[in-house]
Design a protein around this motif. Structure first.
Motif, PDB file in Angstrom:
ATOM      1  N   GLY A   1       0.880  -1.113  -0.060  1.00  0.00           N
ATOM      2  CA  GLY A   1      -0.108   0.015   0.047  1.00  0.00           C
ATOM      3  C   GLY A   1       0.855   1.172   0.167  1.00  0.00           C
ATOM      4  N   PHE A   2       2.051   1.398   0.859  1.00  0.00           N
ATOM      5  CA  PHE A   2       2.754   2.379   0.838  1.00  0.00           C
ATOM      6  C   PHE A   2       3.674   2.719  -0.534  1.00  0.00           C
ATOM      7  CE2 PHE A   2       6.751   4.632   1.802  1.00  0.00           C
ATOM      8  CZ  PHE A   2       6.371   5.543   2.223  1.00  0.00           C
ATOM      9  N   LEU A   3       4.016   1.619  -1.051  1.00  0.00           N
ATOM     10  CA  LEU A   3       4.901   1.878  -2.259  1.00  0.00           C
ATOM     11  C   LEU A   3       3.935   2.266  -3.333  1.00  0.00           C
ATOM     12  CD1 LEU A   3       7.751  -1.233  -2.162  1.00  0.00           C
ATOM     13  CD2 LEU A   3       7.727   1.346  -1.861  1.00  0.00           C
ATOM     14  N   GLY A   4       2.613   1.466  -3.254  1.00  0.00           N
ATOM     15  CA  GLY A   4       1.547   1.769  -4.364  1.00  0.00           C
ATOM     16  C   GLY A   4       0.925   3.193  -4.149  1.00  0.00           C
ATOM     17  N   SER A   5       1.056   3.913  -3.215  1.00  0.00           N
ATOM     18  CA  SER A   5       0.598   5.248  -2.898  1.00  0.00           C
ATOM     19  C   SER A   5       1.399   6.064  -3.920  1.00  0.00           C
ATOM     20  CB  SER A   5       0.542   5.763  -1.606  1.00  0.00           C
ATOM     21  OG  SER A   5       1.800   5.812  -1.113  1.00  0.00           O
ATOM     22  N   PHE A   6       2.841   6.098  -4.053  1.00  0.00           N
ATOM     23  CA  PHE A   6       3.525   6.748  -4.942  1.00  0.00           C
ATOM     24  C   PHE A   6       3.229   6.614  -6.429  1.00  0.00           C
ATOM     25  CE2 PHE A   6       6.239   6.185  -1.197  1.00  0.00           C
ATOM     26  CZ  PHE A   6       6.766   7.665  -1.063  1.00  0.00           C
TER      27      PHE A   6
ATOM     28  N   LEU B   1     -12.301 -12.899   6.652  1.00  0.00           N
ATOM     29  CA  LEU B   1     -11.649 -11.969   7.796  1.00  0.00           C
ATOM     30  C   LEU B   1     -10.417 -11.904   7.487  1.00  0.00           C
ATOM     31  CD1 LEU B   1     -12.096 -10.807  10.320  1.00  0.00           C
ATOM     32  CD2 LEU B   1     -11.256 -12.781  11.603  1.00  0.00           C
ATOM     33  N   ASP B   2      -9.431 -12.653   7.096  1.00  0.00           N
ATOM     34  CA  ASP B   2      -8.135 -12.289   6.937  1.00  0.00           C
ATOM     35  C   ASP B   2      -8.226 -11.538   5.547  1.00  0.00           C
ATOM     36  OD1 ASP B   2      -7.228 -13.951   8.636  1.00  0.00           O
ATOM     37  OD2 ASP B   2      -6.892 -15.619   7.451  1.00  0.00           O
ATOM     38  N   GLY B   3      -8.998 -11.728   4.517  1.00  0.00           N
ATOM     39  CA  GLY B   3      -9.003 -10.959   3.222  1.00  0.00           C
ATOM     40  C   GLY B   3      -9.349  -9.601   3.770  1.00  0.00           C
ATOM     41  N   ALA B   4     -10.379  -9.411   4.559  1.00  0.00           N
ATOM     42  CA  ALA B   4     -10.784  -7.771   4.979  1.00  0.00           C
ATOM     43  C   ALA B   4      -9.469  -7.341   5.643  1.00  0.00           C
ATOM     44  CB  ALA B   4     -11.784  -7.966   5.539  1.00  0.00           C
ATOM     45  N   ILE B   5      -8.930  -8.006   6.564  1.00  0.00           N
ATOM     46  CA  ILE B   5      -7.841  -7.335   7.410  1.00  0.00           C
ATOM     47  C   ILE B   5      -6.724  -7.126   6.510  1.00  0.00           C
ATOM     48  CG2 ILE B   5      -6.083  -8.146   9.115  1.00  0.00           C
ATOM     49  CD1 ILE B   5      -8.127  -9.651  10.508  1.00  0.00           C
ATOM     50  N   TYR B   6      -6.489  -8.035   5.406  1.00  0.00           N
ATOM     51  CA  TYR B   6      -5.227  -7.628   4.723  1.00  0.00           C
ATOM     52  C   TYR B   6      -5.525  -6.410   3.835  1.00  0.00           C
ATOM     53  CZ  TYR B   6      -1.338  -8.722   1.477  1.00  0.00           C
ATOM     54  OH  TYR B   6      -0.186  -8.665   0.685  1.00  0.00           O
ATOM     55  N   MET B   7      -6.687  -6.145   3.128  1.00  0.00           N
ATOM     56  CA  MET B   7      -7.115  -5.010   2.339  1.00  0.00           C
ATOM     57  C   MET B   7      -7.134  -3.949   3.315  1.00  0.00           C
ATOM     58  SD  MET B   7      -6.818  -6.027  -0.828  1.00  0.00           S
ATOM     59  CE  MET B   7      -7.368  -4.354  -1.391  1.00  0.00           C
ATOM     60  N   PHE B   8      -7.470  -3.964   4.421  1.00  0.00           N
ATOM     61  CA  PHE B   8      -7.697  -2.824   5.452  1.00  0.00           C
ATOM     62  C   PHE B   8      -6.068  -2.553   5.681  1.00  0.00           C
ATOM     63  CE2 PHE B   8      -7.130  -1.220   9.858  1.00  0.00           C
ATOM     64  CZ  PHE B   8      -8.389  -0.244   9.754  1.00  0.00           C
ATOM     65  N   SER B   9      -5.250  -3.100   5.804  1.00  0.00           N
ATOM     66  CA  SER B   9      -3.755  -3.089   6.182  1.00  0.00           C
ATOM     67  C   SER B   9      -3.000  -2.292   4.720  1.00  0.00           C
ATOM     68  CB  SER B   9      -2.943  -4.188   6.373  1.00  0.00           C
ATOM     69  OG  SER B   9      -3.624  -4.885   7.681  1.00  0.00           O
ATOM     70  N   PHE B  10      -3.803  -2.921   3.528  1.00  0.00           N
ATOM     71  CA  PHE B  10      -3.359  -2.327   2.305  1.00  0.00           C
ATOM     72  C   PHE B  10      -3.758  -0.765   2.447  1.00  0.00           C
ATOM     73  CE2 PHE B  10      -4.377  -1.030  -1.871  1.00  0.00           C
ATOM     74  CZ  PHE B  10      -3.157  -1.106  -2.657  1.00  0.00           C
ATOM     75  N   GLY B  11      -4.802  -0.693   2.668  1.00  0.00           N
ATOM     76  CA  GLY B  11      -5.479   0.682   2.732  1.00  0.00           C
ATOM     77  C   GLY B  11      -4.775   1.685   3.710  1.00  0.00           C
ATOM     78  N   LEU B  12      -4.358   1.258   4.845  1.00  0.00           N
ATOM     79  CA  LEU B  12      -3.868   1.899   6.009  1.00  0.00           C
ATOM     80  C   LEU B  12      -2.213   2.360   5.230  1.00  0.00           C
ATOM     81  CD1 LEU B  12      -4.293   0.186   9.204  1.00  0.00           C
ATOM     82  CD2 LEU B  12      -5.382   2.391   8.442  1.00  0.00           C
ATOM     83  N   GLY B  13      -1.562   1.407   4.391  1.00  0.00           N
ATOM     84  CA  GLY B  13      -0.257   1.718   4.007  1.00  0.00           C
ATOM     85  C   GLY B  13      -0.380   2.834   3.023  1.00  0.00           C
ATOM     86  N   THR B  14      -1.555   3.355   2.415  1.00  0.00           N
ATOM     87  CA  THR B  14      -1.591   4.431   1.367  1.00  0.00           C
ATOM     88  C   THR B  14      -1.875   5.561   1.977  1.00  0.00           C
ATOM     89  OG1 THR B  14      -4.097   3.983   1.067  1.00  0.00           O
ATOM     90  CG2 THR B  14      -2.619   2.622  -0.386  1.00  0.00           C
ATOM     91  N   ILE B  15      -2.384   5.591   3.178  1.00  0.00           N
ATOM     92  CA  ILE B  15      -2.915   6.851   3.777  1.00  0.00           C
ATOM     93  C   ILE B  15      -1.833   7.806   4.044  1.00  0.00           C
ATOM     94  CG2 ILE B  15      -3.591   7.971   5.836  1.00  0.00           C
ATOM     95  CD1 ILE B  15      -5.833   5.420   5.936  1.00  0.00           C
ATOM     96  N   PRO B  16      -0.554   7.719   4.689  1.00  0.00           N
ATOM     97  CA  PRO B  16       0.392   8.505   4.959  1.00  0.00           C
ATOM     98  C   PRO B  16       0.829   9.599   3.570  1.00  0.00           C
ATOM     99  CG  PRO B  16       1.147   6.581   6.077  1.00  0.00           C
ATOM    100  CD  PRO B  16      -0.215   6.192   5.110  1.00  0.00           C
ATOM    101  N   MET B  17       0.883   8.824   2.627  1.00  0.00           N
ATOM    102  CA  MET B  17       1.441   9.869   1.424  1.00  0.00           C
ATOM    103  C   MET B  17       0.090  10.779   0.864  1.00  0.00           C
ATOM    104  SD  MET B  17       3.140  10.798  -0.958  1.00  0.00           S
ATOM    105  CE  MET B  17       4.543   9.815  -0.423  1.00  0.00           C
ATOM    106  N   LEU B  18      -0.991   9.884   0.923  1.00  0.00           N
ATOM    107  CA  LEU B  18      -2.226  10.998   0.549  1.00  0.00           C
ATOM    108  C   LEU B  18      -2.601  12.174   1.596  1.00  0.00           C
ATOM    109  CD1 LEU B  18      -4.326   8.086  -1.126  1.00  0.00           C
ATOM    110  CD2 LEU B  18      -3.213  10.048  -2.267  1.00  0.00           C
ATOM    111  N   ILE B  19      -2.479  11.487   2.778  1.00  0.00           N
ATOM    112  CA  ILE B  19      -2.753  12.535   3.702  1.00  0.00           C
ATOM    113  C   ILE B  19      -1.748  13.679   3.434  1.00  0.00           C
ATOM    114  CG2 ILE B  19      -2.214  13.322   6.184  1.00  0.00           C
ATOM    115  CD1 ILE B  19      -5.026  12.143   5.771  1.00  0.00           C
ATOM    116  N   GLY B  20      -0.455  13.441   3.393  1.00  0.00           N
ATOM    117  CA  GLY B  20       0.545  14.443   3.003  1.00  0.00           C
ATOM    118  C   GLY B  20       0.392  15.181   1.832  1.00  0.00           C
TER     119      GLY B  20
END
Length: 234
Positions: A9-14, A152-171
Motif C-alpha cells: 500500500g505504501f509503495l503503491g501510493s507513490f 476475515l483475513d482478506g478484509a484485514i489484508y485489504m484494510f492493512s493495504f489501505g492503511l499503507g496508502t494513507i500517509p502519502m495521500l494525507i501528506g
C-alpha cells in the motif's frame, strides 16, 4: 502476511498519485473542516471499500478451499502475482484500459458530484467510490486476499493495504502539492519487486512444507485434528 499489505500500500501510493493525487487535492481544497477531520474521513472511506472487497474475494477463496483447493489456490495466485509483477506495465495498461471501464467514467462522475457538495458525508462517499477505481496494486492485493482463503483475513489484508496508502495521500492533502515525478518514479520502481516477493511467499505458503508461519500444512486446515501421518508434538 500483513506487513506485505502495508508495504504494498505504501509503495503503491507513490504510483497511484497520478490518479488519486488530483482527487485528494480537490477534496483538500473543498475541506472547510478543522485540520484533518474530512481528510481522515475520506481515507477511511477508501479503506472501507478495500476491506469489503477483501472480504468478498476472501469468501471466494474460502469457498474454493472447501472443495480441496487450499494449496492450489495459494500457489496459483502466487504465480499470477509473479506474472503481473514481471509484466507490470503491460498488466497495468490492460487493467486501466479494459472495456468494462466505461463504468469508470460514471464512477468518476459520481465522485465529482460528491466533491462539489462538500461536507463530511460527501468526503466519506468520495472515499468509498475512489476505492473502486482500477489500480494494478489494488488488484495484486486482492489476489493475495483471495489466496488467504478467509473473508476475515482478506478484509484485514485489504484494510492493512489501505492503511499503507494513507500517509502519502494525507501528506498530499495537507501540502496541496504532488511529489516531484522523479521521486515518485524511484519509489514506483520498487513496486514490481515487492509484488514478486509477495508472489513467492504465497507459492511457498501453498507448498505446505510444514513450517509454522511461511509454509503451513494448508490441507490440514478445517479438519478435525491433524491428518494421519502428521506427528503431533506434545
Amino acid at each position: 502476511m500483513i506487513w506485505t499489505a502495508v508495504a504494498l500500500g505504501f509503495l503503491g501510493s507513490f504510483h497511484c498519485l497520478g490518479m488519486c493525487g488530483p482527487i485528494a487535492m480537490a477534496i483538500s481544497a473543498k475541506d472547510a473542516a478543522p485540520f484533518l477531520q474530512n481528510k481522515i474521513i475520506y481515507n477511511l472511506g477508501r479503506t472501507l471499500t478495500y476491506s469489503l472487497l477483501g472480504a468478498v474475494v476472501g469468501m471466494l477463496g474460502y469457498s474454493l478451499s472447501l472443495v480441496g483447493f487450499q494449496q492450489g489456490i495459494s500457489i496459483g495466485m502466487g504465480i499470477f502475482i509473479l506474472l503481473m509483477a514481471f509484466f507490470y506495465k503491460k498488466s497495468e495498461s490492460i487493467i486501466t484500459g479494459s472495456g468494462f471501464f466505461g463504468a469508470v467514467y460514471r464512477l468518476k462522475s459520481s465522485l465529482s458530484h460528491f466533491l462539489k457538495r462538500g461536507g463530511s458525508f460527501a468526503f466519506f462517499m468520495s472515499g468509498i467510490l475512489n476505492g473502486f477505481l482500477p489500480c494494478g496494486m489494488v488488484y495484486i492485493a486482492l489476489i493475495a486476499s483471495l489466496a488467504l482463503q478467509s473473508p476475515l483475513d482478506g478484509a484485514i489484508y485489504m484494510f492493512s493495504f489501505g492503511l499503507g496508502t494513507i500517509p502519502m495521500l494525507i501528506g498530499v492533502m495537507i501540502s496541496g502539492k504532488l511529489l516531484p515525478l522523479t521521486m515518485r518514479q524511484k519509489f514506483t520502481k520498487a513496486l514490481p519487486y515487492m509484488a514478486m516477493l509477495i508472489g513467492i511467499l504465497f507459492i511457498v505458503r501453498g507448498m505446505g512444507l510444514g513450517g509454522h508461519i511461511l509454509s503451513p500444512d494448508l490441507q490440514a486446515f478445517g479438519q478435525e485434528g491433524p491428518k494421519e501421518g502428521i506427528e503431533v508434538c506434545e
